[in-house]
Design an enzyme around this catalytic site. Structure first.
Site, PDB file in Angstrom:
ATOM      1  N   ASP A 195      -2.025   7.197  -6.019  1.00 30.28           N
ATOM      2  CA  ASP A 195      -1.575   5.518  -6.572  1.00 30.28           C
ATOM      3  C   ASP A 195      -0.079   4.839  -5.592  1.00 30.28           C
ATOM      4  O   ASP A 195       0.889   5.606  -6.218  1.00 30.28           O
ATOM      5  CB  ASP A 195      -1.877   5.423  -7.359  1.00 30.28           C
ATOM      6  CG  ASP A 195      -3.357   6.227  -8.064  1.00 30.28           C
ATOM      7  OD1 ASP A 195      -4.103   5.647  -7.196  1.00 30.28           O
ATOM      8  OD2 ASP A 195      -3.292   6.399  -9.145  1.00 30.28           O
TER       9      ASP A 195
HETATM   10  N1  URA Z   1      -4.669  11.004  -9.708  1.00 25.66           N
HETATM   11  C1  URA Z   1      -4.301   9.521 -10.343  1.00 25.66           C
HETATM   12  O1  URA Z   1      -5.268   9.133 -11.307  1.00 25.66           O
HETATM   13  N2  URA Z   1      -3.741   9.021  -9.205  1.00 25.66           N
HETATM   14  C2  URA Z   1      -3.118   9.873  -7.740  1.00 25.66           C
HETATM   15  O2  URA Z   1      -2.319   8.676  -7.100  1.00 25.66           O
HETATM   16  C3  URA Z   1      -3.529  10.895  -7.988  1.00 25.66           C
HETATM   17  C4  URA Z   1      -4.287  11.419  -8.964  1.00 25.66           C
END
Ligand code: URA
Length: 242
Positions: A110
């Site tokens: 993310d």
């Molecule tokens: N889980 C999440 O919530 N975000 C990420 O970037 C990776 C795994």
């Protein structure tokens, strides 16, 4: 040993159009072992040490196709080609954005997650890493908004936790608590925003998320956020171990 025309090799690495790289070669700006390669139509054997032996305009040749790198993703950059805002590709040399085959991220983090992100132009390798049957584990360090209750590790390990909007429970997740609001989790699958949604399902909220390991490959402590390193065969193999 695979061999390709010099103009095609350089154009596919982003050095310019076939015509432009022909000009570079003719001007003596493309060299191997110090010797000018003036004929852009000649075939070049893609030897593993070619990038060290060849120079373009005095600088070592970029990594040959089949590259895999690890990047320490900083917060605030997006793993996408198209979205608005700073993109992960802005952390790579500008020329690398014109490579063909293009470099892609191996899965995504993310925008507000930091840590170890792999990138490769090798589609087969990418699929080997993300294929569910490869079961490459990913480890995250999690900072929570509220204290852990004590039952989270057992619930996550049960293989019964259901995420909102889904109809299949999560595979078991290993969790190790560090203190009241910090823990690490190791996932064996990768669902959309999995860590954040997992803790939402447990009644908590993820304040900060950092990935420190993919398979047996750890993010090195000396790789600062925003920087990357090309992986050698041993490091790529490590992804599939551990
Ligand atoms: N889980 C999440 O919530 N975000 C990420 O970037 C990776 C795994």
């Amino acid at each position: 040993m695979k061999a390709v025309r010099l103009d095609r090799l350089l154009a596919n690495l982003g050095y310019g159009s076939r015509r432009e790289v022909e000009g570079l070669a003719r001007a003596g700006l493309v060299r191997r072992d110090g010797e000018a390669l003036r004929d852009a139509s000649q075939r070049i054997a893609l030897e593993p040490d070619l990038s060290a032996r060849m120079t373009v305009q005095g600088a070592p040749l970029d990594p040959l196709p089949g590259v895999c790198l690890m990047l320490h993703k900083p917060l605030g950059v997006t793993c996408s080609h198209k979205e608005a805002g700073p993109l992960i590709y802005s952390l790579l040399p500008e020329r690398w954005r014109r490579r063909d085959p293009a470099l892609s991220t191996v899965g995504r983090l993310d925008k507000e997650t930091s840590g170890l992100l792999l990138m490769t132009d090798d589609g087969a390798l990418l699929h080997r890493i993300i294929a569910p049957k490869a079961k490459v584990a990913k480890r995250y360090r999690v900072t929570l908004a509220r204290p852990l209750q004590g039952d989270e590790a057992a619930i996550l390990a049960s293989g019964e936790l259901m995420l909102e909007g889904e109809d299949k429970p999560l595979l078991p997740v290993e969790m190790e608590g560090e203190d009241a609001t910090h823990c690490t989790v190791t996932l064996h699958e990768g669902r959309y925003h999995q860590v954040r949604r997992m803790f939402a399902a447990l009644g908590n909220h993820v304040d900060a998320l950092h990935r420190d390991r993919v398979g047996g490959l750890a993010l090195p402590a000396d790789l600062p956020a925003g920087e990357f390193r090309i992986l050698g065969p041993g490091e790529i193999a490590a992804v599939f171990g551990g």
